[in-house]
Scaffold this motif. Sequence first.
Motif, PDB file in Angstrom:
ATOM      1  N   UNK A 121     -23.790 -30.966  21.907  1.00  0.00           N
ATOM      2  CA  UNK A 121     -23.137 -30.213  22.996  1.00  0.00           C
ATOM      3  C   UNK A 121     -22.432 -28.968  22.453  1.00  0.00           C
ATOM      4  N   UNK A 122     -21.991 -28.993  21.205  1.00  0.00           N
ATOM      5  CA  UNK A 122     -21.405 -27.783  20.609  1.00  0.00           C
ATOM      6  C   UNK A 122     -22.506 -26.753  20.305  1.00  0.00           C
ATOM      7  N   UNK A 123     -23.656 -27.240  19.903  1.00  0.00           N
ATOM      8  CA  UNK A 123     -24.771 -26.320  19.638  1.00  0.00           C
ATOM      9  C   UNK A 123     -25.237 -25.646  20.931  1.00  0.00           C
ATOM     10  N   UNK A 124     -25.248 -26.424  22.013  1.00  0.00           N
ATOM     11  CA  UNK A 124     -25.619 -25.829  23.300  1.00  0.00           C
ATOM     12  C   UNK A 124     -24.621 -24.740  23.683  1.00  0.00           C
ATOM     13  N   UNK A 182     -16.776 -22.759  16.929  1.00  0.00           N
ATOM     14  CA  UNK A 182     -16.863 -21.621  16.011  1.00  0.00           C
ATOM     15  C   UNK A 182     -17.867 -21.915  14.891  1.00  0.00           C
ATOM     16  N   UNK A 183     -17.783 -23.136  14.387  1.00  0.00           N
ATOM     17  CA  UNK A 183     -18.709 -23.547  13.329  1.00  0.00           C
ATOM     18  C   UNK A 183     -20.151 -23.565  13.842  1.00  0.00           C
ATOM     19  N   UNK A 184     -20.314 -24.051  15.073  1.00  0.00           N
ATOM     20  CA  UNK A 184     -21.658 -24.094  15.675  1.00  0.00           C
ATOM     21  C   UNK A 184     -22.211 -22.678  15.844  1.00  0.00           C
ATOM     22  N   UNK A 185     -21.368 -21.768  16.274  1.00  0.00           N
ATOM     23  CA  UNK A 185     -21.790 -20.376  16.471  1.00  0.00           C
ATOM     24  C   UNK A 185     -22.259 -19.776  15.147  1.00  0.00           C
ATOM     25  N   UNK A 186     -21.445 -19.990  14.136  1.00  0.00           N
ATOM     26  CA  UNK A 186     -21.762 -19.440  12.808  1.00  0.00           C
ATOM     27  C   UNK A 186     -23.018 -20.111  12.235  1.00  0.00           C
ATOM     28  N   UNK A 187     -23.071 -21.429  12.355  1.00  0.00           N
ATOM     29  CA  UNK A 187     -24.201 -22.183  11.814  1.00  0.00           C
ATOM     30  C   UNK A 187     -25.509 -21.800  12.493  1.00  0.00           C
ATOM     31  N   UNK A 188     -25.467 -21.655  13.813  1.00  0.00           N
ATOM     32  CA  UNK A 188     -26.683 -21.312  14.544  1.00  0.00           C
ATOM     33  C   UNK A 188     -27.200 -19.937  14.115  1.00  0.00           C
ATOM     34  N   UNK A 236     -10.753 -29.201  15.778  1.00  0.00           N
ATOM     35  CA  UNK A 236     -10.573 -29.075  17.220  1.00  0.00           C
ATOM     36  C   UNK A 236     -11.911 -28.685  17.846  1.00  0.00           C
ATOM     37  N   UNK A 237     -11.964 -28.777  19.159  1.00  0.00           N
ATOM     38  CA  UNK A 237     -13.185 -28.365  19.866  1.00  0.00           C
ATOM     39  C   UNK A 237     -13.508 -26.909  19.550  1.00  0.00           C
ATOM     40  N   UNK A 238     -12.475 -26.067  19.579  1.00  0.00           N
ATOM     41  CA  UNK A 238     -12.712 -24.641  19.304  1.00  0.00           C
ATOM     42  C   UNK A 238     -13.234 -24.424  17.888  1.00  0.00           C
TER      43      UNK A 238
END
Lengths: 57, 305
Positions: free
Chosen positions: B60-63, B11-17, B5-7
């Motif tokens: 866009x998820x990374x942003x 969440x993955x982007x937040x953790x990965x970043x 899902x988008x969420x």
Amino acid sequence: MIAARDRWAETAPICRQYARLREDLSGEDRSQLWEQFVEDLEEAGVEPSGWASPEHA
Amino acid sequence: MARLTVDQWRTLAFRGLHQFVSERGGAVVWPEVEAHLAESDWLHRRLDRSFPAHWRIDPHHLTWARRAHEEVGQLERDAAVLNGREVVAWIDSQASDRRRKTEVERLAASKRRAYRSYLGWTTAELCGDIAEAVVSATVQSLAGRIVWPDPQPVGQVRELQGFEVPGGPLDAAGHWAIDPADPSVGWVPFAIEVKNIRRTVYPRSREMWDLLAKVGHFPDVVPILVTRRVHWTSFRFLKDVGALAYMGERQWFSPAIDADDFDRITRRFGFADAIRIADPTRPAALSKRSLLSASIARDRARPRH
């Protein structure tokens, strides 16, 4: 390519108008213009295939 | 592949970043983040081996994740003006003790200098003109068989169908034969805009509308965008409005750039698809796939999320 040509003949005026108006707008106003653009395309028979979501702004 | 899902992607982007900034010493430039998390198998290699190697996090998820990190005070924008141009690094704002903070700030300054060198290569002469030459050579290689190119110089297509192109010249144009074996069947006029940039192009990107604003005045001429990366939503969007895109998966540069400097900097940031091209006028430079057939093949772009 033929399908693209036929579709572009219908949507070019809508794209041209959006392109002209977006230059003078930013932020929320531009988002509202985008929504109007999507509605105009829908009225012209285009069904957005997953690209119109605000998520991808 | 499991659909997230988008969420879940966010969440993955937040953790990965968070992990990426940490393993890069606490300071990054943004294209470096996208090169690894959105364009390489970094997630699988560095974050979690259970993730499929082909998983990428869309820009866009990374942003979104960057803004979220800023809001909670984990990431901080650190800008400086170098040679008249603002260059931004993103730093770990939780580097608490003074020694660690100094290290992060030094690293950020070093990365800004290196990235400024890269930006110095993204001029028309060293970058934009090179991509235009690559595309022109490819169109010319199809001349007389599939395509009848417009005679106006590459990058200087100022007229279409006898009328001036509003908003500046396009990069190439021509006519595509509906049936190459039988010219009497007819032609489809097309116009090409080349964007030799690192950013992934989305439906609302400026680069998208540079093209559509110009060709919008010519409802008989199919617009074609040629660029390094196109988000799947852009392929869908262009198909829906009757336009095409070619994703070159290359950012082309001039051989006039010093080879060692170029390798050192592009490698440092993970710009694996940035290449110095010895002869941009060789048609094979674009790829073995033809520009037009590849454009059409990309219509099959599938969404990941």
